[in-house]
Write an enzyme that holds these catalytic residues in place. Sequence first.
Site, mmCIF file in Angstrom:
data_model
loop_
_atom_site.group_PDB
_atom_site.id
_atom_site.type_symbol
_atom_site.label_atom_id
_atom_site.label_comp_id
_atom_site.label_asym_id
_atom_site.label_seq_id
_atom_site.Cartn_x
_atom_site.Cartn_y
_atom_site.Cartn_z
ATOM 1 N N ARG A 43 0.949 -1.213 0.030
ATOM 2 C CA ARG A 43 -0.008 -0.103 -0.015
ATOM 3 C C ARG A 43 0.777 1.466 0.065
ATOM 4 O O ARG A 43 0.508 2.065 -0.536
ATOM 5 C CB ARG A 43 -0.993 0.038 1.261
ATOM 6 C CG ARG A 43 -2.026 -0.972 1.187
ATOM 7 C CD ARG A 43 -3.014 -1.004 2.372
ATOM 8 N NE ARG A 43 -3.608 0.530 2.431
ATOM 9 C CZ ARG A 43 -4.487 0.981 3.516
ATOM 10 N NH1 ARG A 43 -4.430 0.021 4.478
ATOM 11 N NH2 ARG A 43 -4.892 2.151 3.293
ATOM 12 N N PRO A 56 -0.686 7.144 14.425
ATOM 13 C CA PRO A 56 -0.827 6.138 15.549
ATOM 14 C C PRO A 56 -0.263 4.861 15.117
ATOM 15 O O PRO A 56 0.719 4.749 13.950
ATOM 16 C CB PRO A 56 -2.660 5.757 15.136
ATOM 17 C CG PRO A 56 -2.727 6.043 13.580
ATOM 18 C CD PRO A 56 -1.588 7.015 13.190
ATOM 19 N N PHE A 57 -0.395 3.861 15.841
ATOM 20 C CA PHE A 57 0.441 2.677 15.715
ATOM 21 C C PHE A 57 -0.179 1.585 14.703
ATOM 22 O O PHE A 57 0.511 0.460 14.337
ATOM 23 C CB PHE A 57 0.695 1.843 17.032
ATOM 24 C CG PHE A 57 -0.729 1.333 17.602
ATOM 25 C CD1 PHE A 57 -1.137 0.062 17.025
ATOM 26 C CD2 PHE A 57 -1.786 2.105 18.346
ATOM 27 C CE1 PHE A 57 -2.589 -0.295 17.405
ATOM 28 C CE2 PHE A 57 -2.905 1.477 18.914
ATOM 29 C CZ PHE A 57 -3.146 0.129 18.237
ATOM 30 N N PRO A 102 5.694 10.071 15.156
ATOM 31 C CA PRO A 102 4.952 8.730 14.948
ATOM 32 C C PRO A 102 4.767 8.337 16.388
ATOM 33 O O PRO A 102 5.138 9.072 17.460
ATOM 34 C CB PRO A 102 5.992 7.870 14.191
ATOM 35 C CG PRO A 102 7.552 8.722 14.750
ATOM 36 C CD PRO A 102 7.054 10.061 14.942
ATOM 37 N N GLU A 152 4.973 6.181 19.463
ATOM 38 C CA GLU A 152 5.950 5.695 20.316
ATOM 39 C C GLU A 152 6.186 4.217 20.451
ATOM 40 O O GLU A 152 7.031 3.523 21.068
ATOM 41 C CB GLU A 152 6.176 6.198 21.754
ATOM 42 C CG GLU A 152 4.787 5.834 22.741
ATOM 43 C CD GLU A 152 5.176 6.645 24.240
ATOM 44 O OE1 GLU A 152 4.754 6.004 25.213
ATOM 45 O OE2 GLU A 152 6.092 7.423 24.088
ATOM 46 N N GLU A 180 -8.235 12.822 11.696
ATOM 47 C CA GLU A 180 -8.775 11.317 10.914
ATOM 48 C C GLU A 180 -8.771 10.504 12.192
ATOM 49 O O GLU A 180 -7.863 10.006 12.806
ATOM 50 C CB GLU A 180 -7.918 10.845 9.983
ATOM 51 C CG GLU A 180 -7.556 11.562 8.837
ATOM 52 C CD GLU A 180 -8.910 11.829 7.997
ATOM 53 O OE1 GLU A 180 -10.003 11.152 8.252
ATOM 54 O OE2 GLU A 180 -8.896 12.816 7.164
ATOM 55 N N ARG A 219 -8.096 -1.791 12.502
ATOM 56 C CA ARG A 219 -7.764 -0.646 11.232
ATOM 57 C C ARG A 219 -9.042 0.250 11.827
ATOM 58 O O ARG A 219 -10.203 -0.128 12.465
ATOM 59 C CB ARG A 219 -8.462 -1.255 10.119
ATOM 60 C CG ARG A 219 -7.436 -2.230 9.511
ATOM 61 C CD ARG A 219 -7.971 -2.816 8.234
ATOM 62 N NE ARG A 219 -7.677 -1.740 7.138
ATOM 63 C CZ ARG A 219 -7.894 -1.951 5.944
ATOM 64 N NH1 ARG A 219 -8.377 -3.145 5.225
ATOM 65 N NH2 ARG A 219 -7.935 -1.023 4.901
ATOM 66 N N CYS A 220 -8.827 1.631 11.464
ATOM 67 C CA CYS A 220 -10.138 2.473 11.979
ATOM 68 C C CYS A 220 -11.120 2.004 11.190
ATOM 69 O O CYS A 220 -12.212 2.270 11.770
ATOM 70 C CB CYS A 220 -9.714 4.032 11.493
ATOM 71 S SG CYS A 220 -9.011 3.993 9.965
ATOM 72 N N GLU A 278 -15.578 2.235 20.146
ATOM 73 C CA GLU A 278 -14.821 1.277 19.320
ATOM 74 C C GLU A 278 -13.907 0.208 20.011
ATOM 75 O O GLU A 278 -13.387 0.705 21.138
ATOM 76 C CB GLU A 278 -13.762 2.313 18.813
ATOM 77 C CG GLU A 278 -12.663 1.936 17.815
ATOM 78 C CD GLU A 278 -11.755 2.921 17.367
ATOM 79 O OE1 GLU A 278 -11.280 3.610 17.941
ATOM 80 O OE2 GLU A 278 -11.361 2.820 16.103
HETATM 81 P P1 NAP Z 1 -3.579 7.616 19.949
HETATM 82 O O1 NAP Z 1 -3.391 7.003 21.298
HETATM 83 O O2 NAP Z 1 -4.714 8.691 19.905
HETATM 84 O O3 NAP Z 1 -2.217 8.180 19.503
HETATM 85 C C1 NAP Z 1 -1.935 8.704 18.227
HETATM 86 C C2 NAP Z 1 -0.822 9.482 18.164
HETATM 87 O O4 NAP Z 1 -1.106 10.686 19.126
HETATM 88 C C3 NAP Z 1 0.463 8.955 18.934
HETATM 89 O O5 NAP Z 1 1.618 9.439 17.986
HETATM 90 C C4 NAP Z 1 0.437 9.339 20.151
HETATM 91 O O6 NAP Z 1 1.700 9.699 20.742
HETATM 92 C C5 NAP Z 1 0.051 10.926 19.936
HETATM 93 N N1 NAP Z 1 -0.641 11.606 21.054
HETATM 94 C C6 NAP Z 1 -0.642 11.138 22.245
HETATM 95 N N2 NAP Z 1 -1.356 12.088 23.161
HETATM 96 C C7 NAP Z 1 -1.118 13.401 22.475
HETATM 97 C C8 NAP Z 1 -1.602 14.632 22.818
HETATM 98 N N3 NAP Z 1 -1.829 15.070 23.902
HETATM 99 N N4 NAP Z 1 -1.063 15.587 21.845
HETATM 100 C C9 NAP Z 1 -0.436 15.091 20.690
HETATM 101 N N5 NAP Z 1 -0.291 13.948 20.320
HETATM 102 C C10 NAP Z 1 -0.776 12.954 21.285
HETATM 103 O O7 NAP Z 1 -4.058 6.461 18.934
HETATM 104 P P2 NAP Z 1 -3.601 4.911 18.773
HETATM 105 O O8 NAP Z 1 -3.844 4.297 19.781
HETATM 106 O O9 NAP Z 1 -2.049 5.112 18.363
HETATM 107 O O10 NAP Z 1 -4.264 4.666 17.448
HETATM 108 C C11 NAP Z 1 -5.275 3.937 17.459
HETATM 109 C C12 NAP Z 1 -6.664 4.834 16.952
HETATM 110 O O11 NAP Z 1 -6.380 5.629 15.851
HETATM 111 C C13 NAP Z 1 -8.021 4.213 16.831
HETATM 112 O O12 NAP Z 1 -8.866 4.920 17.552
HETATM 113 C C14 NAP Z 1 -8.225 4.170 15.427
HETATM 114 O O13 NAP Z 1 -9.332 4.254 14.994
HETATM 115 C C15 NAP Z 1 -7.587 5.492 14.958
HETATM 116 N N6 NAP Z 1 -7.073 5.462 13.506
HETATM 117 C C16 NAP Z 1 -7.922 6.323 12.813
HETATM 118 C C17 NAP Z 1 -7.706 6.449 11.324
HETATM 119 C C18 NAP Z 1 -8.500 7.291 10.521
HETATM 120 O O14 NAP Z 1 -7.823 7.442 9.345
HETATM 121 N N7 NAP Z 1 -9.739 7.827 10.624
HETATM 122 C C19 NAP Z 1 -6.712 5.586 10.702
HETATM 123 C C20 NAP Z 1 -5.978 4.760 11.781
HETATM 124 C C21 NAP Z 1 -6.305 4.762 13.222
HETATM 125 P P3 NAP Z 1 2.285 8.427 21.584
HETATM 126 O O15 NAP Z 1 2.550 7.323 20.772
HETATM 127 O O16 NAP Z 1 3.687 8.794 22.220
HETATM 128 O O17 NAP Z 1 1.420 8.189 22.716
#
Ligand code: NAP
Length: 474
Positions: free
Chosen positions: A102, A150-151, A176, A178, A248, A281-282, A376
Amino acid sequence: MSEVQHLACLVAGQPFTGGPSLVVRNPYSGEVSGTVATVGRAGADAALAAALGFASTPTRHQRAEILDRTRAALEARREEFARTITSEAGLALREARYEVGRTVDVLRFAAMEALRDDGQVFSCDVSAQGKPRKIVTTREPLRCAVAITPFNHPLNQVAHKVAPAIAAGTPMVLKPSEKTPLVALRFAQLLYDAGLPGPMLSVLLGPTHEVAEHLVRHPDVEVVAFTGSVPVGKRIAATAGYKKLVLELGGNDPLIVLDDADLDLAVTLAAEGSYRNSGQRCTAVKRILVQRGILHAFTDRLVARTAEYVCGNPMDEATRVGTVIDEASARYLEETVADAVNAGARVLAGGKRSGALLQPTVIADVPRDARMVVCESFGPLAPILPVDDLDDALRLANSTAYGLSSGVVTRNLEHAIKAIRTLRCGTVNINEVPGFRIESSPFGGIKDSGLGIKEGVIEAIKGYTFVKTFSLPW
Ligand code: NAP
């Protein structure tokens, strides 16, 4: 590749340290996959200064060449990148390989878009109020973009931010996840090796308030592009102040299966949508709304199909479902299933957890107010909810706070059209999973899933540019 990778944050193409070392572990084995020397506020400020001070934007031709050379390099090192993803995210190797494919597409489409002229011409003698002049539009790069990823797609999410920014000529500072920083840093190195000027990209990890929040709040940053969870997205919206936001966020996507569906197709879409990428996946299928006339046949077939999704060591070729991101997430999912069972649901397949591995799980008779229906759940769960008819399905589909995507399985064109018109979400896929897209098509949600501003390579370029209008006597 199993050796431990020792990397450092990259500021304007150069290693930059100053913060503690981040240790990244393999979610399956617990072994150390790599370490990253992080930065503090000084690193963030240096990255911003480099981006804001950069004035030698490469030409469209040069940007397209950089993207294309990066694509070729990634194709040549496809397996190495896939193994890096698996070692830090626990995703099955076959999923990681798919993700690299992709990303190759993202780079190819971004290179194409870099070459495409994006202006419009308006003749002004078309109105009694007009004049013989022409108005011309052109897209100009923003001074500096911040991206936070996100991860769950650790390479492709990064590419979806970085490649359109390069195509647009906009310098970017990327933060990215962590949990999965290794592949992001290696991808950045590919771009520099392909000729990307250092100031056009920095990749930072460090304490949230010193790095991510500092970047989001900074007044000279002109756009923040964030992909991640709803709570963090809303926090970013509150922190960012007066600047452009591309959010997103999470999803809770329904797959609606009507009585007139092709049963085989419905089962395939439910299983693929629920279990691919470990359900992380979101746009994974997170609720399966099945009309009562087909409910039993569908459920039996999905249970049988679920047995084919071998769950285990992500590096094994036979594995189709690897781990979720960590043991805490797997435990949360386990609790969510237990909650639903306590409220009357039945686990018909899977449900067992070992560390961060959670078996693909079919849950029937899930109440409409169960946590896994309302919120979710980011893992390989397939909750089935009976519905009376299309109207009931559409009401239930629209009942959550999310509005990302959806899928409808039907042979009836009228039902398909009604669903497209009624579903309050960013995408409706008929006879496909909610996650179906190509990397250049517009993608993004509404309600809590986003502000309706799309990504996908073409739309993302719009996010990283502004339209300048000029007029000439003509
Ligand atoms: P997350 O916990 O929201 O973290 C995403 C990013 O935000 C990480 O790089 C995180 O850093 C950072 N972050 C955390 N707190 C922050 C703050 N206060 N200010 C700025 N940045 C901050 O999400 P995740 O658990 O990695 O990913 C899963 C989520 O992503 C799910 O809800 C999924 O649905 C969503 N997602 C949405 C899409 C879309 O296109 N709509 C696509 C993929 C995923 P750290 O790693 O350092 O905590």
